[in-house]
Scaffold this motif. Structure first.
Motif, PDB file in Angstrom:
ATOM      1  N   HIS A 248       0.864  -1.137  -0.086  1.00  0.00           N
ATOM      2  CA  HIS A 248       0.081  -0.089  -0.043  1.00  0.00           C
ATOM      3  C   HIS A 248       0.906   1.270  -0.158  1.00  0.00           C
ATOM      4  O   HIS A 248       0.280   2.506   0.426  1.00  0.00           O
ATOM      5  CB  HIS A 248      -0.638  -0.012   1.162  1.00  0.00           C
ATOM      6  CG  HIS A 248      -2.030  -1.100   1.004  1.00  0.00           C
ATOM      7  ND1 HIS A 248      -2.879  -1.081   0.178  1.00  0.00           N
ATOM      8  CD2 HIS A 248      -1.956  -2.166   1.823  1.00  0.00           C
ATOM      9  CE1 HIS A 248      -3.855  -2.182   0.310  1.00  0.00           C
ATOM     10  NE2 HIS A 248      -3.354  -2.776   1.278  1.00  0.00           N
ATOM     11  N   GLY A 249       2.158   1.040  -0.438  1.00  0.00           N
ATOM     12  CA  GLY A 249       2.862   2.547  -0.679  1.00  0.00           C
ATOM     13  C   GLY A 249       3.580   2.852   0.592  1.00  0.00           C
ATOM     14  O   GLY A 249       4.058   3.917   0.482  1.00  0.00           O
ATOM     15  N   TRP A 406      -8.543   5.542  13.107  1.00  0.00           N
ATOM     16  CA  TRP A 406      -9.429   4.492  13.644  1.00  0.00           C
ATOM     17  C   TRP A 406      -9.942   3.555  12.785  1.00  0.00           C
ATOM     18  O   TRP A 406     -10.330   3.693  11.821  1.00  0.00           O
ATOM     19  CB  TRP A 406     -10.667   5.135  14.172  1.00  0.00           C
ATOM     20  CG  TRP A 406     -10.412   6.270  15.102  1.00  0.00           C
ATOM     21  CD1 TRP A 406     -10.024   7.651  14.728  1.00  0.00           C
ATOM     22  CD2 TRP A 406     -10.606   6.336  16.529  1.00  0.00           C
ATOM     23  NE1 TRP A 406      -9.884   8.411  15.796  1.00  0.00           N
ATOM     24  CE2 TRP A 406      -9.979   7.734  16.878  1.00  0.00           C
ATOM     25  CE3 TRP A 406     -10.824   5.328  17.365  1.00  0.00           C
ATOM     26  CZ2 TRP A 406      -9.984   8.032  18.271  1.00  0.00           C
ATOM     27  CZ3 TRP A 406     -10.722   5.673  18.609  1.00  0.00           C
ATOM     28  CH2 TRP A 406     -10.406   7.088  19.242  1.00  0.00           C
ATOM     29  N   GLN A 407      -9.256   2.257  12.944  1.00  0.00           N
ATOM     30  CA  GLN A 407      -9.878   1.039  12.170  1.00  0.00           C
ATOM     31  C   GLN A 407     -10.374   0.119  12.998  1.00  0.00           C
ATOM     32  O   GLN A 407     -10.321  -0.404  13.529  1.00  0.00           O
ATOM     33  CB  GLN A 407      -8.385   0.359  11.424  1.00  0.00           C
ATOM     34  CG  GLN A 407      -8.613  -1.186  10.796  1.00  0.00           C
ATOM     35  CD  GLN A 407      -9.205  -0.545   9.483  1.00  0.00           C
ATOM     36  OE1 GLN A 407      -8.810   0.155   8.756  1.00  0.00           O
ATOM     37  NE2 GLN A 407     -10.450  -1.224   9.376  1.00  0.00           N
ATOM     38  N   PHE A 408     -11.847   0.166  12.347  1.00  0.00           N
ATOM     39  CA  PHE A 408     -13.087  -0.638  13.118  1.00  0.00           C
ATOM     40  C   PHE A 408     -13.015  -2.001  12.213  1.00  0.00           C
ATOM     41  O   PHE A 408     -13.029  -2.087  11.120  1.00  0.00           O
ATOM     42  CB  PHE A 408     -14.084   0.068  13.237  1.00  0.00           C
ATOM     43  CG  PHE A 408     -14.420   1.217  13.683  1.00  0.00           C
ATOM     44  CD1 PHE A 408     -14.551   1.023  15.241  1.00  0.00           C
ATOM     45  CD2 PHE A 408     -13.882   2.481  13.285  1.00  0.00           C
ATOM     46  CE1 PHE A 408     -14.690   2.181  15.895  1.00  0.00           C
ATOM     47  CE2 PHE A 408     -14.021   3.530  14.325  1.00  0.00           C
ATOM     48  CZ  PHE A 408     -14.376   3.570  15.903  1.00  0.00           C
ATOM     49  N   VAL A 433     -11.322   7.067   9.347  1.00  0.00           N
ATOM     50  CA  VAL A 433     -11.967   6.096   9.773  1.00  0.00           C
ATOM     51  C   VAL A 433     -11.983   4.817   8.560  1.00  0.00           C
ATOM     52  O   VAL A 433     -12.182   5.237   7.526  1.00  0.00           O
ATOM     53  CB  VAL A 433     -13.136   6.290  10.167  1.00  0.00           C
ATOM     54  CG1 VAL A 433     -14.020   4.937  10.672  1.00  0.00           C
ATOM     55  CG2 VAL A 433     -13.349   7.401  11.310  1.00  0.00           C
ATOM     56  N   GLY A 434     -11.394   3.713   9.138  1.00  0.00           N
ATOM     57  CA  GLY A 434     -11.648   2.567   8.303  1.00  0.00           C
ATOM     58  C   GLY A 434     -12.599   1.618   8.850  1.00  0.00           C
ATOM     59  O   GLY A 434     -12.790   1.290   9.830  1.00  0.00           O
ATOM     60  N   LEU A 454      -4.918  -2.854   7.029  1.00  0.00           N
ATOM     61  CA  LEU A 454      -4.026  -1.837   6.971  1.00  0.00           C
ATOM     62  C   LEU A 454      -4.058  -1.101   5.371  1.00  0.00           C
ATOM     63  O   LEU A 454      -3.028  -0.278   5.134  1.00  0.00           O
ATOM     64  CB  LEU A 454      -2.506  -2.314   7.010  1.00  0.00           C
ATOM     65  CG  LEU A 454      -2.049  -2.852   8.198  1.00  0.00           C
ATOM     66  CD1 LEU A 454      -0.827  -3.597   8.144  1.00  0.00           C
ATOM     67  CD2 LEU A 454      -1.901  -1.752   9.298  1.00  0.00           C
ATOM     68  N   SER A 455      -5.187  -1.490   4.897  1.00  0.00           N
ATOM     69  CA  SER A 455      -5.306  -1.043   3.366  1.00  0.00           C
ATOM     70  C   SER A 455      -5.582   0.719   3.510  1.00  0.00           C
ATOM     71  O   SER A 455      -5.124   1.308   2.473  1.00  0.00           O
ATOM     72  CB  SER A 455      -6.582  -1.354   2.797  1.00  0.00           C
ATOM     73  OG  SER A 455      -7.692  -1.357   3.496  1.00  0.00           O
ATOM     74  N   GLU A 456      -6.122   1.310   4.433  1.00  0.00           N
ATOM     75  CA  GLU A 456      -6.195   2.812   4.443  1.00  0.00           C
ATOM     76  C   GLU A 456      -5.463   3.749   5.372  1.00  0.00           C
ATOM     77  O   GLU A 456      -5.318   4.815   5.108  1.00  0.00           O
ATOM     78  CB  GLU A 456      -8.008   2.980   4.868  1.00  0.00           C
ATOM     79  CG  GLU A 456      -8.807   2.359   3.897  1.00  0.00           C
ATOM     80  CD  GLU A 456     -10.240   2.815   4.392  1.00  0.00           C
ATOM     81  OE1 GLU A 456     -10.478   4.046   4.563  1.00  0.00           O
ATOM     82  OE2 GLU A 456     -11.204   1.797   4.443  1.00  0.00           O
ATOM     83  N   PHE A 457      -4.626   2.856   6.032  1.00  0.00           N
ATOM     84  CA  PHE A 457      -3.808   3.607   7.197  1.00  0.00           C
ATOM     85  C   PHE A 457      -2.850   4.333   6.413  1.00  0.00           C
ATOM     86  O   PHE A 457      -2.563   5.569   6.607  1.00  0.00           O
ATOM     87  CB  PHE A 457      -3.306   2.687   8.296  1.00  0.00           C
ATOM     88  CG  PHE A 457      -2.256   3.213   8.997  1.00  0.00           C
ATOM     89  CD1 PHE A 457      -2.649   4.361   9.834  1.00  0.00           C
ATOM     90  CD2 PHE A 457      -0.915   2.607   9.208  1.00  0.00           C
ATOM     91  CE1 PHE A 457      -1.828   4.726  10.869  1.00  0.00           C
ATOM     92  CE2 PHE A 457      -0.256   3.341  10.286  1.00  0.00           C
ATOM     93  CZ  PHE A 457      -0.619   4.268  11.099  1.00  0.00           C
ATOM     94  N   PRO A 458      -2.083   3.902   5.315  1.00  0.00           N
ATOM     95  CA  PRO A 458      -0.884   4.381   4.570  1.00  0.00           C
ATOM     96  C   PRO A 458      -1.421   5.744   3.791  1.00  0.00           C
ATOM     97  O   PRO A 458      -0.878   6.726   3.894  1.00  0.00           O
ATOM     98  CB  PRO A 458      -0.579   3.467   3.750  1.00  0.00           C
ATOM     99  CG  PRO A 458      -0.923   2.121   4.207  1.00  0.00           C
ATOM    100  CD  PRO A 458      -1.886   2.205   4.883  1.00  0.00           C
TER     101      PRO A 458
END
Length: 470
Positions: A248-249, A406-408, A433-434, A454-458
């Motif tokens: 994811h970069g 925030w990863q739910f 938020v994910g 972890l797809s949206e965190f980066p």
């Protein structure tokens, strides 16, 4: 269809383009930990570099042709398997042989009953070969090998044992092991005729493996105190976390990791069945890879939030049992209150309803009171029943300007309310938020789980940096 069992030294042609190599044995008390591995060899019978060694601490070859896929137990837990997948079409032309190895940790193969090696067609599941192995004092074995002969692949049953363990076996094929505990194997040829040896990652203790942060898992305090099987799982999972981030970069990244666990009444089944304990172990790998000290701050919540003691890696095996009173999740167990152990939460004070907004507010207050030079990743697990939508939305909207993602994760029920809609909610400078839900998180393989987690965190890290939030 079951293939005819092979005797030692027998061979057969392999027409399948992809094969599944399965090492199997009977589990039980006193049986050592057994691991499968593979060495990719050139025409000289030696590895080209340390990347040609595929095992639990380096599970995938650079070509993608050989992958260690890990352990499984039979439905009755009587048989354990460890496996490798081999795509014969993807192997580089320089690879002439793949040696299929087994190692015993904590004993000898004489203590491992029912040891066998099976070769299956990966596409159809048909068994191509089966080799029953016997041993005595050996701690490593070559079970079999795949090799090229006149442009075709063949399989040979080998059954060669080594008393010097996996390190000694690997040394015979050109790998130098920097491990004082592993005795050197005798040389197989005069040194002048051999290419220079290469150095492999740590064979014995995943905690001892060191590599540049962008290349793989970090060494983390406390790993050396874990049981060997948990240590191996942790090392593999840290590598998978690093791979997911790179996909994811993001290369080397440091973050504070916070764990939040739903303890409402409907969660009691997931606690009692060990699902939550498994979640905690899998999330510990995220903290071990991302956090400098490998620790996680942790909360549990239902009607009210409760701060749990920080999760330190060395305490992982017993952390949940010691600090969360699983048997007291319900409020209606009259007359059955037992004495609390130190740092243990009385779950009756936590309650049974869903009040996510309270624990979100408490975590936000903690981050403000304890600023860090790195972003914070909150891993928030709930089985649904969300109904405080307005309050939750207000807390998370206000948190947009804070250095927190925030990863739910939904654990199989429904009614996740506003959490499912945050990706489409307007009026926020960044998406902080994910959310995703799974029916049975225990059935989701680690690579898939970490990819989704972890797809949206980066992308948030990049957006928050551009917005001046980080």
């Amino acid at each position: 269809m079951t293939a005819t069992p092979l005797n030692k030294g027998a061979n057969l042609a392999v027409d399948s383009s992809t094969v599944h190599v399965e090492l199997a044995w009977s589990a039980g008390p006193g049986v050592p930990e057994v691991d499968a591995s593979a060495l990719l060899l050139g025409a000289d019978g030696r590895v080209r570099d340390d990347g040609d060694f595929v095992f639990y601490n380096q599970p995938r070859h650079g070509s993608g042709a050989v992958e260690h896929t890990g352990k499984r137990k039979s439905a009755d837990a009587a048989v354990t398997t460890d496996a490798l997948d081999v795509d014969l079409r993807s192997l580089e032309p320089a690879v002439e042989r793949i040696v299929l190895c087994a190692s015993a940790d904590g004993g000898t193969f004489g203590q491992v009953p029912g040891l066998s090696l099976r070769l299956l067609d990966r596409a159809t599941g048909a068994e191509l070969a089966r080799f029953e192995m016997t041993a005595a004092t050996e701690t490593a074995m070559i079970g079999g090998e795949l090799y090229r002969r006149q442009g075709r692949w063949k399989f040979r049953a080998v059954g060669q044992g080594y008393a010097s363990g996996l390190a000694g076996l690997a040394t015979d094929f050109g790998i130098t092991v920097d491990d004082a505990a592993a005795p050197p194997a005798p040389p197989v040829a005069p040194a002048a005729t051999l290419p220079p040896p290469v150095t492999a990652p740590s064979l014995r203790a995943p905690a001892d493996r060191t590599a540049p942060p962008e290349a793989g898992p970090r060494l983390t305090k406390g790993e050396e105190r874990l049981p060997v099987d948990m240590r191996k799982r942790l090392s593999l999972r840290k590598e998978q976390v690093a791979v997911s981030l790179r996909k994811h970069g993001v290369g080397a990244v440091t973050a504070r990791v916070v764990l939040v666990l739903d303890a409402s009444g409907s969660m009691s089944f997931l606690y009692s069945k060990g699902v939550v304990a498994d979640v905690v172990e899998r999330m510990a790998a995220v903290a071990a890879q991302l956090d400098d000290d490998g620790e996680m701050q942790a909360w549990t919540f239902a009607s009210n939030p409760a701060r749990l003691p920080d999760l330190r890696l060395g305490e992982l095996p017993d952390w949940l049992r010691l600090h969360v009173r699983v048997g007291e999740i319900g409020l209606f167990r009259r007359g059955r209150k037992k004495g609390l152990e130190p740092d243990q939460v009385d779950m009756r004070a936590v309650g049974i309803q869903n009040e996510e907004q309270k624990v979100i507010a408490e975590v936000r207050a903690f981050v403000r009171a304890h600023p860090a030079p790195v972003p914070t990743l909150v891993l928030f697990f709930s089985d649904g029943g969300v109904y405080r939508n307005t309050e939750i939305e207000r807390e998370l909207r206000e948190a947009v300007e804070e250095p927190v993602f925030w990863q739910f994760v939904g654990l199989g029920r429904s009614d996740y309310g506003v959490l499912e809609r945050f990706d489409t909610l307007p009026g926020r400078r960044v998406d902080n938020v994910g959310f995703f839900a799974v029916d049975d998180i225990s059935s989701v393989p680690d690579p898939e789980l970490y990819d989704r987690l972890l797809s949206e965190f980066p992308s948030w890290i990049r957006a928050a940096g551009q917005a001046g939030i980080l």
